[in-house]
Design an enzyme around this catalytic site. Structure first.
Site, short mmCIF file in Angstrom:
data_model
loop_
_atom_site.label_atom_id
_atom_site.label_comp_id
_atom_site.label_asym_id
_atom_site.label_seq_id
_atom_site.Cartn_x
_atom_site.Cartn_y
_atom_site.Cartn_z
N SER A 97 0.75 -1.19 0.13
CA SER A 97 -0.10 0.01 -0.05
C SER A 97 0.81 1.21 -0.03
O SER A 97 0.48 2.33 -0.56
CB SER A 97 -1.03 -0.03 1.10
OG SER A 97 -0.32 -0.15 2.33
N GLU A 98 2.05 1.16 0.66
CA GLU A 98 2.90 2.48 0.57
C GLU A 98 4.56 1.88 0.55
O GLU A 98 4.84 0.94 1.29
CB GLU A 98 2.81 3.47 1.70
CG GLU A 98 1.68 4.48 1.39
CD GLU A 98 0.48 4.20 2.11
OE1 GLU A 98 -0.55 4.81 2.16
OE2 GLU A 98 0.38 3.17 3.13
N THR A 99 5.53 2.63 -0.07
CA THR A 99 6.61 2.42 0.04
C THR A 99 7.43 3.87 0.31
O THR A 99 6.95 4.80 -0.21
CB THR A 99 7.18 1.92 -1.33
OG1 THR A 99 6.91 0.54 -1.57
CG2 THR A 99 8.82 1.54 -1.34
N HIS A 123 0.56 5.27 8.35
CA HIS A 123 1.59 3.86 8.57
C HIS A 123 3.02 4.10 8.03
O HIS A 123 3.75 3.71 8.49
CB HIS A 123 0.91 2.63 8.12
CG HIS A 123 1.46 1.84 7.03
ND1 HIS A 123 0.82 2.25 5.63
CD2 HIS A 123 1.91 0.78 7.01
CE1 HIS A 123 1.40 1.42 4.80
NE2 HIS A 123 2.01 0.61 5.55
#
Length: 300
Positions: free
Chosen positions: A45-47, A76
């Site tokens: 979902s995120e990097t 997050h």
């Protein structure tokens, strides 16, 4: 050149739960297009990409990407990156550490506690959420979520649009049973949730799985490459605006625990603290545990 990376599970105190995050260190020399391609490669979902800070008083500058776009701020990634950097800076140490992370939205103050089974990080929300106009019609929202109109709304809560950097449509759902019945209809998604071209829906209910939780939530953003997210700190930042609008919050520090990701088998717990001064909403902070799961090198 090889670039170090780590993965963490965030908003959980044990591995293989919570929301997975990739953090790429040594990110100098990567342009925006390369960062976006790497984020799609990780397909989380995120990097996060860690860079030297513009101001030496801060720990790092970070850029946050979903598989489809760059985010000005996200929860997050902030918690996970803060835990990772503090753990690397103070290996095998216990204690509390304070520093700033530079994000596109501004500098985010972070506090990390090391020691015990899992590290814990808390950050101050960089800007209080603002309401972003009117949401779509309730009937359309319900249909896009595969629900009935009667499932939407509880007490005085109705759908709203709030955001801190990134806007969400907040959808109050009457029961935990109805939350479990959500099946997103992507053909209706933009018309129901794409008022600002982003299309993120955050459903929440008072009924919870864990007795210590305040709210149960699910977040969907299929057009952004996130069919469902196990834990969404930036949405919880926006949720603070929803709670201030609809709930009669007493003065002082109000604490909420939001559970998310249970339907995905990735249970997550997000702590929200709101400071209320009379009728005024002064500040908010978000916290949670994070654990390091893996490390390696990118050869790009």
């Amino acid at each position: 050149m090889p670039r170090r990376f780590y993965t963490l599970d965030v908003f959980t105190d044990h591995a293989l739960a919570g929301n997975p995050l990739a953090v790429v260190l040594d990110s100098e020399g990567l342009d925006t297009a390369a960062m976006q391609r790497i984020a799609r490669e990780f397909n989380l979902s995120e990097t996060v990409f860690v860079l030297p800070p513009a101001d030496d008083r801060h720990r790092a500058r970070i850029r946050i990407f979903t598989p489809g776009l760059e985010m000005p701020f996200a929860g997050h990634p902030t918690v996970g990156t803060a835990v990772l950097l503090a753990s690397l800076d103070h290996e095998n140490a216990s204690g509390d550490y304070l520093f700033g992370l530079e994000e596109l939205i501004g500098t985010v103050p972070c506090a990390v506690s090391l020691g015990g089974d899992a590290a814990y990080a808390r950050f101050d929300v960089p800007a209080l959420p603002t309401e972003r106009g009117a949401p779509a019609a309730t009937a359309l929202i319900a249909e896009a979520l595969g629900l009935n109109v009667a499932d939407i709304g509880f007490e005085n809560h109705v759908p709203t649009l709030f955001g801190t950097g990134f806007p969400y449509t907040f959808v109050p759902v009457r029961t935990l049973e109805a939350m479990g019945r959500i099946r997103i209809n992507t053909s209706l998604w933009i018309s129901a949730f794409g008022q600002e071209g982003l299309g993120a829906a955050y459903a929440y209910t008072r009924q919870t799985v864990e007795p210590t939780s305040s709210l149960h939530a699910r977040m969907f953003s299929p057009g952004d490459g996130i069919p469902e997210d196990p834990a969404t700190g930036s949405a919880v930042a926006g949720l603070s605006g929803v709670l201030h609008r609809f709930d009669d919050l007493s003065e002082g520090n109000r604490h909420f625990r939001i559970e998310q990701g249970f339907e995905m088998g990735r249970p997550s717990l997000i702590d929200l603290t709101m400071q209320i001064d009379g009728v005024n909403f002064r500040s908010a902070s978000i916290g949670g545990h994070a654990v390091i799961v893996s490390q390696g090198k990118l050869h790009v």
